[in-house]
Design a protein around this motif. Structure first.
Motif, PDB file in Angstrom:
ATOM      1  N   GLN A 183      35.617  38.676  36.135  1.00 38.66           N
ATOM      2  CA  GLN A 183      35.626  39.484  35.782  1.00 38.66           C
ATOM      3  C   GLN A 183      36.463  40.725  36.614  1.00 38.66           C
ATOM      4  N   MET A 184      36.349  39.780  37.663  1.00 41.85           N
ATOM      5  CA  MET A 184      37.312  40.682  39.243  1.00 41.85           C
ATOM      6  C   MET A 184      38.530  40.435  38.663  1.00 41.85           C
ATOM      7  N   LEU A 185      39.111  38.348  38.757  1.00 35.76           N
ATOM      8  CA  LEU A 185      39.768  38.879  38.279  1.00 35.76           C
ATOM      9  C   LEU A 185      40.892  39.053  37.111  1.00 35.76           C
ATOM     10  N   ALA A 186      39.716  39.004  36.016  1.00 35.07           N
ATOM     11  CA  ALA A 186      40.631  39.288  34.804  1.00 35.07           C
ATOM     12  C   ALA A 186      40.169  41.380  34.771  1.00 35.07           C
ATOM     13  N   ARG A 187      39.643  41.291  35.138  1.00 32.60           N
ATOM     14  CA  ARG A 187      38.746  43.277  35.308  1.00 32.60           C
ATOM     15  C   ARG A 187      39.079  43.814  34.157  1.00 32.60           C
ATOM     16  N   ASN A 188      37.603  43.129  33.246  1.00 34.92           N
ATOM     17  CA  ASN A 188      37.176  43.151  32.661  1.00 34.92           C
ATOM     18  C   ASN A 188      35.328  42.976  32.522  1.00 34.92           C
ATOM     19  N   ARG A 189      35.003  43.651  32.228  1.00 33.16           N
ATOM     20  CA  ARG A 189      33.312  43.300  32.091  1.00 33.16           C
ATOM     21  C   ARG A 189      32.481  41.931  31.479  1.00 33.16           C
ATOM     22  N   GLY A 200      43.568  45.901  40.661  1.00 34.76           N
ATOM     23  CA  GLY A 200      44.278  45.157  40.264  1.00 34.76           C
ATOM     24  C   GLY A 200      45.868  45.217  41.213  1.00 34.76           C
ATOM     25  N   GLU A 201      46.432  44.585  40.543  1.00 35.86           N
ATOM     26  CA  GLU A 201      47.742  44.222  41.372  1.00 35.86           C
ATOM     27  C   GLU A 201      48.370  45.028  42.586  1.00 35.86           C
ATOM     28  N   ASP A 202      48.602  46.156  41.417  1.00 35.39           N
ATOM     29  CA  ASP A 202      49.785  47.211  42.241  1.00 35.39           C
ATOM     30  C   ASP A 202      48.977  47.326  43.795  1.00 35.39           C
ATOM     31  N   THR A 203      47.425  47.861  43.134  1.00 39.73           N
ATOM     32  CA  THR A 203      46.388  48.473  44.754  1.00 39.73           C
ATOM     33  C   THR A 203      46.369  47.313  45.347  1.00 39.73           C
ATOM     34  N   SER A 204      46.295  46.244  44.876  1.00 34.20           N
ATOM     35  CA  SER A 204      45.906  45.804  46.200  1.00 34.20           C
ATOM     36  C   SER A 204      46.988  45.480  47.034  1.00 34.20           C
ATOM     37  N   ARG A 205      48.233  45.095  46.559  1.00 36.04           N
ATOM     38  CA  ARG A 205      49.435  44.669  47.301  1.00 36.04           C
ATOM     39  C   ARG A 205      49.801  46.406  48.274  1.00 36.04           C
ATOM     40  N   THR A 206      49.025  47.388  48.267  1.00 34.12           N
ATOM     41  CA  THR A 206      49.180  48.266  48.434  1.00 34.12           C
ATOM     42  C   THR A 206      49.226  48.359  49.733  1.00 34.12           C
ATOM     43  N   LEU A 207      47.165  47.838  49.412  1.00 34.85           N
ATOM     44  CA  LEU A 207      46.701  48.094  50.491  1.00 34.85           C
ATOM     45  C   LEU A 207      46.980  46.285  51.289  1.00 34.85           C
ATOM     46  N   GLY A 208      47.923  46.105  51.354  1.00 35.72           N
ATOM     47  CA  GLY A 208      47.890  44.909  52.228  1.00 35.72           C
ATOM     48  C   GLY A 208      47.290  43.835  51.339  1.00 35.72           C
ATOM     49  N   LEU A 209      46.792  43.666  50.920  1.00 35.46           N
ATOM     50  CA  LEU A 209      46.122  42.367  50.317  1.00 35.46           C
ATOM     51  C   LEU A 209      47.020  41.149  49.439  1.00 35.46           C
ATOM     52  N   ASP A 210      47.399  40.229  49.972  1.00 28.04           N
ATOM     53  CA  ASP A 210      47.760  39.128  49.579  1.00 28.04           C
ATOM     54  C   ASP A 210      47.138  38.874  47.521  1.00 28.04           C
ATOM     55  N   TYR A 211      48.016  39.225  46.902  1.00 29.56           N
ATOM     56  CA  TYR A 211      47.238  39.298  45.975  1.00 29.56           C
ATOM     57  C   TYR A 211      47.215  37.565  45.330  1.00 29.56           C
ATOM     58  N   PRO A 212      48.376  37.094  44.961  1.00 31.91           N
ATOM     59  CA  PRO A 212      48.771  36.183  44.485  1.00 31.91           C
ATOM     60  C   PRO A 212      47.705  34.898  45.453  1.00 31.91           C
TER      61      PRO A 212
END
Length: 307
Positions: A61-67, A199-211
């Motif tokens: 659910q987190m990866l797909a961003r859907n509950r 989401g990918e954009d927010t994750s990258r902004t927070l310094g997370l290696d999203y891929p």
């Protein structure tokens, strides 16, 4: 530790005790070996499968961003079954761990393809994602059934696609401990999965290696699903119902809620297994059938209920 925190472990212990002493064979002092050979392994299998599938559902659910998604409604379980059919056709005498590896690779590829499809869907309607997953899983399941039908393997497919714990014995469930280990690994990265769910954009902004986190999540979901399908078959709706109920009660901070999700998933599968043993005693109803009916009802309620 508060009384509320003790309630869940106490309930699990109670269900485990009921499971151990529920069955067709009446336990006598001379039959105590049956507990170690059959009853304890079955109880442990239900607990491990339920906990791991619930955790896999949260990550999905987190990866797909859907509950409204989980491994059985996104094609992950069906892809694992297709991988097992393929390896059985290529190498019928392959060891169980080889089939499990093939199922993991197939589940990984199937889940990655589903996420690629989800990225192309509009975000306006959240129901498009689970509907796409159901259709996608149906296509993979149909392919597995066709290959099995052509090679007279329909009975094997039925075993893998329907969750069933009656055949669990000592020496035939131990791979599920690997699913438990993957669930623990998910907890170690809980904070990162929580950020990835933004989401990918927010994750990258927070310094997370999203891929990298997405790849790790895919590996955990595929591994748990493959191990479960190979060992006890596909158990539906655990990863959908449990995470949503816990999120409604305790929020979506995985560091705090993931242990609750795991315990609730373990308790749900074990309770449904016990229920399947007593509804038509001395006959059994597969746990996958019980959860299919119960999960569908709860899913419909979640679609219409207010938060």
């Amino acid at each position: 530790m508060t009384l509320g925190r003790l309630a869940a472990p106490a309930a699990l212990l109670l269900l485990a005790g009921v499971s151990i002493f529920t069955g067709v064979a009446a336990l006598q002092w001379g039959d105590l070996w049956l507990i170690g050979v059959s009853r304890l392994p079955r109880t442990a299998a239900a607990l491990l499968a339920g906990a791991a599938l619930a955790v896999a559902g949260v990550i999905m659910q987190m990866l797909a961003r859907n509950r409204f998604v989980e491994p059985s409604t996104t094609g992950t379980g069906q892809a694992a079954g297709l991988g097992i059919v393929a390896i059985t056709l290529v190498a019928p005498a392959a060891a169980l761990w080889v089939k499990m590896a093939a199922a993991t690779v197939a589940a990984l590829l199937g889940t990655a393809l589903f996420l690629a499809l989800v990225r192309r869907l509009p975000r306006r309607d959240p129901l498009l994602v689970p509907l796409t997953g159901i259709v996608y899983g149906g296509i993979l399941g149909a392919a597995a059934t066709f290959l099995a039908y052509e090679r007279d393997l329909i009975q094997y497919v039925d075993i893998w696609m329907n969750g069933e714990l009656s055949g669990v014995m000592l020496g035939r469930y131990e791979f599920l401990w690997a699913a438990g280990a993957l669930a623990i690994a998910a907890y170690l990265y809980a904070d990162r999965f929580t950020i990835a769910g933004m989401g990918e954009d927010t994750s990258r902004t927070l310094g997370l290696d999203y891929p990298r986190i997405v790849a790790l999540g895919l590996l955990i979901v595929a591994g748990i699903t493959a191990v479960t399908v190979v060992t006890v078959g596909m158990i539906p709706f655990v990863g959908l119902v449990v995470p949503n109920m816990i999120a409604r009660l305790a929020g979506e901070n995985l560091r705090r809620t993931l242990p609750q999700v795991a315990m609730a998933g373990a308790g749900l599968v074990l309770a449904c297994d016990i229920l399947g043993r007593v509804i038509r005693y001395p006959y059994e109803i597969p746990v996958g059938t019980i959860l299919g009916v119960l999960g569908a009802v709860v899913f419909l309620w979640m679609l219409n209920a207010r938060r």
